[in-house]
Write a protein that holds these residues in place. Structure first.
Motif, PDB file in Angstrom:
ATOM      1  N   ASP A  45       0.833  -1.212   0.000  1.00  0.00           N
ATOM      2  CA  ASP A  45       0.000   0.000   0.000  1.00  0.00           C
ATOM      3  C   ASP A  45       0.863   1.257   0.000  1.00  0.00           C
ATOM      4  O   ASP A  45       0.568   2.228  -0.700  1.00  0.00           O
ATOM      5  N   ALA A  46       1.922   1.233   0.804  1.00  0.00           N
ATOM      6  CA  ALA A  46       2.812   2.399   0.883  1.00  0.00           C
ATOM      7  C   ALA A  46       3.535   2.624  -0.446  1.00  0.00           C
ATOM      8  O   ALA A  46       3.689   3.763  -0.897  1.00  0.00           O
ATOM      9  N   LEU A  47       3.964   1.538  -1.082  1.00  0.00           N
ATOM     10  CA  LEU A  47       4.679   1.674  -2.355  1.00  0.00           C
ATOM     11  C   LEU A  47       3.753   2.180  -3.456  1.00  0.00           C
ATOM     12  O   LEU A  47       4.171   2.951  -4.321  1.00  0.00           O
ATOM     13  N   ILE A  48       2.479   1.748  -3.423  1.00  0.00           N
ATOM     14  CA  ILE A  48       1.510   2.251  -4.395  1.00  0.00           C
ATOM     15  C   ILE A  48       1.339   3.760  -4.226  1.00  0.00           C
ATOM     16  O   ILE A  48       1.381   4.523  -5.193  1.00  0.00           O
ATOM     17  N   LYS A  49       1.134   4.198  -2.976  1.00  0.00           N
ATOM     18  CA  LYS A  49       0.938   5.634  -2.705  1.00  0.00           C
ATOM     19  C   LYS A  49       2.175   6.437  -3.071  1.00  0.00           C
ATOM     20  O   LYS A  49       2.080   7.573  -3.541  1.00  0.00           O
ATOM     21  N   ALA A  50       3.353   5.834  -2.893  1.00  0.00           N
ATOM     22  CA  ALA A  50       4.604   6.528  -3.213  1.00  0.00           C
ATOM     23  C   ALA A  50       4.877   6.545  -4.710  1.00  0.00           C
ATOM     24  O   ALA A  50       5.828   7.177  -5.164  1.00  0.00           O
ATOM     25  N   GLY A  51       4.052   5.829  -5.481  1.00  0.00           N
ATOM     26  CA  GLY A  51       4.242   5.797  -6.930  1.00  0.00           C
ATOM     27  C   GLY A  51       5.375   4.891  -7.370  1.00  0.00           C
ATOM     28  O   GLY A  51       5.914   5.037  -8.467  1.00  0.00           O
ATOM     29  N   PHE A  52       5.733   3.934  -6.522  1.00  0.00           N
ATOM     30  CA  PHE A  52       6.846   3.040  -6.856  1.00  0.00           C
ATOM     31  C   PHE A  52       6.421   2.085  -7.971  1.00  0.00           C
ATOM     32  O   PHE A  52       5.352   1.490  -7.915  1.00  0.00           O
ATOM     33  N   ASN A  53       7.258   1.951  -8.980  1.00  0.00           N
ATOM     34  CA  ASN A  53       6.951   1.095 -10.126  1.00  0.00           C
ATOM     35  C   ASN A  53       7.009  -0.375  -9.720  1.00  0.00           C
ATOM     36  O   ASN A  53       8.071  -0.898  -9.383  1.00  0.00           O
ATOM     37  N   ALA A  54       5.853  -1.041  -9.767  1.00  0.00           N
ATOM     38  CA  ALA A  54       5.785  -2.436  -9.327  1.00  0.00           C
ATOM     39  C   ALA A  54       6.692  -3.351 -10.137  1.00  0.00           C
ATOM     40  O   ALA A  54       7.163  -4.379  -9.650  1.00  0.00           O
ATOM     41  N   LYS A  55       6.946  -2.988 -11.395  1.00  0.00           N
ATOM     42  CA  LYS A  55       7.789  -3.841 -12.248  1.00  0.00           C
ATOM     43  C   LYS A  55       9.239  -3.877 -11.780  1.00  0.00           C
ATOM     44  O   LYS A  55       9.998  -4.754 -12.170  1.00  0.00           O
ATOM     45  N   LYS A  56       9.614  -2.901 -10.937  1.00  0.00           N
ATOM     46  CA  LYS A  56      10.996  -2.867 -10.443  1.00  0.00           C
ATOM     47  C   LYS A  56      11.203  -3.760  -9.226  1.00  0.00           C
ATOM     48  O   LYS A  56      12.287  -3.813  -8.661  1.00  0.00           O
ATOM     49  N   LEU A  57      10.134  -4.465  -8.816  1.00  0.00           N
ATOM     50  CA  LEU A  57      10.253  -5.357  -7.657  1.00  0.00           C
ATOM     51  C   LEU A  57      10.692  -6.764  -8.059  1.00  0.00           C
ATOM     52  O   LEU A  57      11.277  -7.484  -7.266  1.00  0.00           O
ATOM     53  N   ILE A  58      10.378  -7.155  -9.275  1.00  0.00           N
ATOM     54  CA  ILE A  58      10.673  -8.503  -9.745  1.00  0.00           C
ATOM     55  C   ILE A  58      11.763  -8.433 -10.808  1.00  0.00           C
ATOM     56  O   ILE A  58      11.642  -7.699 -11.787  1.00  0.00           O
ATOM     57  N   ALA A  59      12.827  -9.206 -10.595  1.00  0.00           N
ATOM     58  CA  ALA A  59      13.921  -9.236 -11.569  1.00  0.00           C
ATOM     59  C   ALA A  59      13.450  -9.946 -12.827  1.00  0.00           C
ATOM     60  O   ALA A  59      12.854 -11.020 -12.763  1.00  0.00           O
ATOM     61  N   ARG A  60      13.716  -9.333 -13.958  1.00  0.00           N
ATOM     62  CA  ARG A  60      13.364  -9.968 -15.222  1.00  0.00           C
ATOM     63  C   ARG A  60      14.556 -10.770 -15.738  1.00  0.00           C
ATOM     64  O   ARG A  60      15.701 -10.324 -15.666  1.00  0.00           O
ATOM     65  N   ARG A  61      14.285 -11.953 -16.229  1.00  0.00           N
ATOM     66  CA  ARG A  61      15.346 -12.746 -16.842  1.00  0.00           C
ATOM     67  C   ARG A  61      15.826 -12.024 -18.096  1.00  0.00           C
ATOM     68  O   ARG A  61      15.048 -11.411 -18.809  1.00  0.00           O
ATOM     69  N   GLY A  62      17.133 -12.087 -18.353  1.00  0.00           N
ATOM     70  CA  GLY A  62      17.673 -11.469 -19.555  1.00  0.00           C
ATOM     71  C   GLY A  62      17.076 -12.088 -20.809  1.00  0.00           C
ATOM     72  O   GLY A  62      16.525 -13.188 -20.779  1.00  0.00           O
ATOM     73  N   LYS A  63      17.186 -11.378 -21.927  1.00  0.00           N
ATOM     74  CA  LYS A  63      16.601 -11.861 -23.178  1.00  0.00           C
ATOM     75  C   LYS A  63      17.239 -13.180 -23.603  1.00  0.00           C
ATOM     76  O   LYS A  63      18.451 -13.364 -23.512  1.00  0.00           O
ATOM     77  N   ASN A  64      16.405 -14.081 -24.067  1.00  0.00           N
ATOM     78  CA  ASN A  64      16.892 -15.355 -24.580  1.00  0.00           C
ATOM     79  C   ASN A  64      17.376 -15.211 -26.015  1.00  0.00           C
ATOM     80  O   ASN A  64      16.998 -14.273 -26.722  1.00  0.00           O
TER      81      ASN A  64
END
Length: 673
Positions: A420-439
């Protein structure tokens, strides 16, 4: 208005609560003693003309004037000034938005709670953006006060729970509910105008649930429906908290209008008749042309049955939409809930037994005593609840949280979490999960193959200095630090690295690839070539011991061959990472000895001269072309004890075993790092 207050109280004892409704303002004076809440006095006053619409104050001065009169009347009877107040924002002012969010995920990794929370958080942010666009205002601020996940999807198929599964894609349908900050601001403005400091703010559905549904019942899946004049507000409980809010834009006014049309009455007369339906069995009234009627409640209800059923149907649809199914039970409050047969229709539409849809009046509020006229009926649940919950909570419903050194305010209308706090702070949710590099998607001898990118590092969340998670509960003045996720590196591989990885053996201490005629996209390329997405690689595979020896111009009849410590025949099929050692047969050694003796007598022009690590070496010419690997018959270099990566160079360039050598060539052989 209550009777004259008999019990005398001091200013510091009392709790003053105001319910700013659509048609009236209700003020209640109460006090808390041990586990009981005493209602000492109350005042109810209607607006002379409409000043509020759907829970939003439109005419601040009109609302302030009525609220001031309520306050002054209570002050006159109490004998002292009121300076602090508890208020509630209307549930009908809530805005809802439904969105679907999706995310490509690593199919090799199990879905955990962090991934699910991050997806939901992204959905709430998307809903907030959509709401901003829909309302066509960037200035209006919204607080997310609740949300529910309608459906999860795994690889485009509905699934009950994502946790623990694997897949390529996850989706979620989310219903999010927001409170416009302007609603709160206008309430504060009215209170300031009449000289009151807001000591507690809540939501009307929360205040109502607090007194109508005891905590021990909130673990159940229940729906509270506040049926007012213009809207029906819905709050749904589960697991001890309010999980979602909703609003049906139908309510008591629909019944009033139906009565007015059916019997040709003005709106005020129809409203009075509607209110009397639950109090009397017989009614006498006159229409606008002077015709008099005397009818029973049952007869009137029968005439407007379709409208009552439709009202129940619309409310039931909203409950099911936001809850995903019918709840276990339904509690109805508000003036509109008293319409005869309404709860029966609601039960039918929700598929519940009649006794599981009930109207709640003030008599069910526990530990409340009246020291004045008793407020009866479901319309007074919320005003009393506002006062009681203000004592229970003991603090303002806004809390302050520090996120990455920036302070934000959150509306404390429910349990609050790091997300809830991160939503209110405008934190980008996509930056919470590491994306695997391109295959890299390539084709090897006609078959598709994927070279996967790096996994990356997930975000780290610290709550008050300790490693935490998105679903950790937060409190006033907590500090949150988020280190964003680090994405994995894109797949990057040279041709040489790829070949070693797919089919190589250790041959006499050297790493050797078991392939020939290697082409990339139909062309010969350097072994240092960096593989690109879409490349097509072809080669001929070396399968047997004999084929491997032939590659180095070695004949099986001259050598004993050992694979992984066991002697094998020429047709033995090699596997990836086999260890191969050769030794010359006795007859071969005898022949070579004779050849050397002959070579000594030959003239010098039967040899070539090369420089190996700056040492001059003479090599006997053969009937065939001399190649790089022949050096090892004349230069003492122990390849069985690996000390790093073997580096072979011919005239300053990287060399292969089969490269041709000639007189005067400069050769380097050494162990590299």
């Amino acid at each position: 208005m209550a009777e004259s207050t008999i019990v005398r109280v001091s200013p510091h004892e009392i709790i003053f609560s105001l319910d700013i409704g659509t048609k009236s303002v209700v003020g209640i004076i109460g006090k808390k003693e041990e586990d009981k809440f005493y209602i000492i006095d109350f005042e109810i006053m209607e607006y002379s003309s409409r000043a509020m619409y759907d829970g939003q104050i439109h005419d601040i001065d009109k609302v302030a004037n009525v609220a001031r009169k309520v306050k002054e009347n209570l002050e006159n009877r109490l004998g002292f000034k009121l300076t602090q107040v508890a208020i509630a924002a209307a549930g009908r002012a809530l805005k809802t938005c439904r969105v679907q969010v999706s995310r490509e995920i690593d199919s090799t990794k199990e879905i955990d709670q962090t991934m699910i929370n991050s997806l939901e958080m992204e959905g709430i942010q998307k809903a907030q953006e959509m709401l901003d666009e829909e309302m066509n205002s960037t200035d209006t601020k919204y607080y997310c006060v609740g949300y529910t996940v309608v459906n999860y999807y795994l690889n485009n198929s509905i699934i009950t729970s994502l946790k623990g599964h694997k897949g390529d894609r996850i989706d979620a349908d989310i219903l999010a509910t927001f409170l416009p900050h302007i609603v709160v601001d206008s309430l504060y403005t009215v209170m300031n105008k009449i000289g009151l400091e807001v000591m507690h703010l809540t939501l009307e559905p929360i205040a109502a649930i607090h007194v109508s549904i005891p905590p021990k019942l909130r673990l159940l899946n229940l729906a509270l429906i506040d049926i007012g004049a213009g809207t029906s507000d819905i709050a749904i409980t589960q697991d001890g908290t309010i999980v979602s809010y909703a609003m049906a834009s139908v309510a008591g006014d629909e019944i009033t209008e139906a009565i007015a049309k059916e019997f040709l009455l003005d709106f005020d007369t129809a409203e009075k008749l509607k209110i009397e339906l639950n109090k009397k069995d017989s009614h006498t009234f006159e229409d606008i042309v002077g015709i008099s009627y005397t009818m029973t409640t049952e007869e009137i209800i029968e005439k407007i049955a379709d409208v009552i059923e439709n009202l129940a149907s619309e409310i039931a649809k909203k409950v099911i939409q936001y809850n995903g199914k019918s709840p276990s039970a339904v509690f109805c409050i508000g003036g509109g809930s008293q319409i005869p047969t309404l709860t029966n229709y609601l039960a039918t539409k929700l598929g519940l037994r009649q006794e599981r849809v009930v109207v709640r009046g003030t008599e069910i509020i526990e530990n409340v005593e009246f020291e004045c006229n008793e407020l009866k009926g479901p319309e007074f649940i919320t005003p009393i609840g506002i006062g009681i919950i203000s004592v229970k909570d003991g603090e303002d419903n806004f809390i302050r949280i520090c996120v990455n050194e920036n302070t934000i305010q959150l509306f404390h209308a429910k349990k609050l979490f790091v997300s809830d706090a991160l939503i209110k702070a405008g934190f980008n949710a996509k930056k919470l999960i590491a994306r695997r590099g391109k295959n890299l998607n390539i084709t090897v001898n006609g078959e598709k193959k994927i070279i996967k990118g790096g996994i990356g590092e997930p975000a780290k969340i610290y709550l008050n200095g300790k490693l935490s998670s998105l679903d950790a509960q937060i409190n006033n003045k907590d500090e949150i630090i988020v280190e964003t996720a680090v994405d994995g590196l894109d797949a990057c591989l040279s041709l040489n690295e790829f070949i070693k990885d797919i089919n190589s053996v250790n041959f006499n201490g050297l790493d050797i690839s078991l392939i020939n005629k290697l082409l990339v996209n139909g062309k010969e390329v350097s072994m240092e070539y960096q593989i690109k997405d879409g490349d097509s690689i072809t080669f001929v595979k070396i399968n047997t011991v004999e084929e491997l020896l032939n590659r180095f111009n070695m004949h099986y009849q001259d050598y004993c061959v050992y694979v992984n410590g066991s002697e094998v025949g020429k047709d033995f099929v090699l596997s990836h990472k086999d260890e191969i050692v050769t030794s010359k047969r006795k007859q071969t050694l005898a022949i070579e000895k004779k050849d050397k003796e002959i070579s000594k007598s030959n003239q010098k022009n039967h040899t070539i001269e090369v420089f190996v690590n700056e040492e001059r070496i003479q090599i006997q010419k053969k009937e065939r072309q001399l190649i790089f690997v022949d050096i090892f018959d004349y230069f003492d270099f122990d390849r069985t004890k690996v000390k790093g990566i073997l580096v072979l160079k011919l005239n300053g360039e990287r060399a292969n075993y089969t490269d041709k050598i000639k007189d005067g060539d400069k050769i380097e052989i050494y162990w590299g790092k």
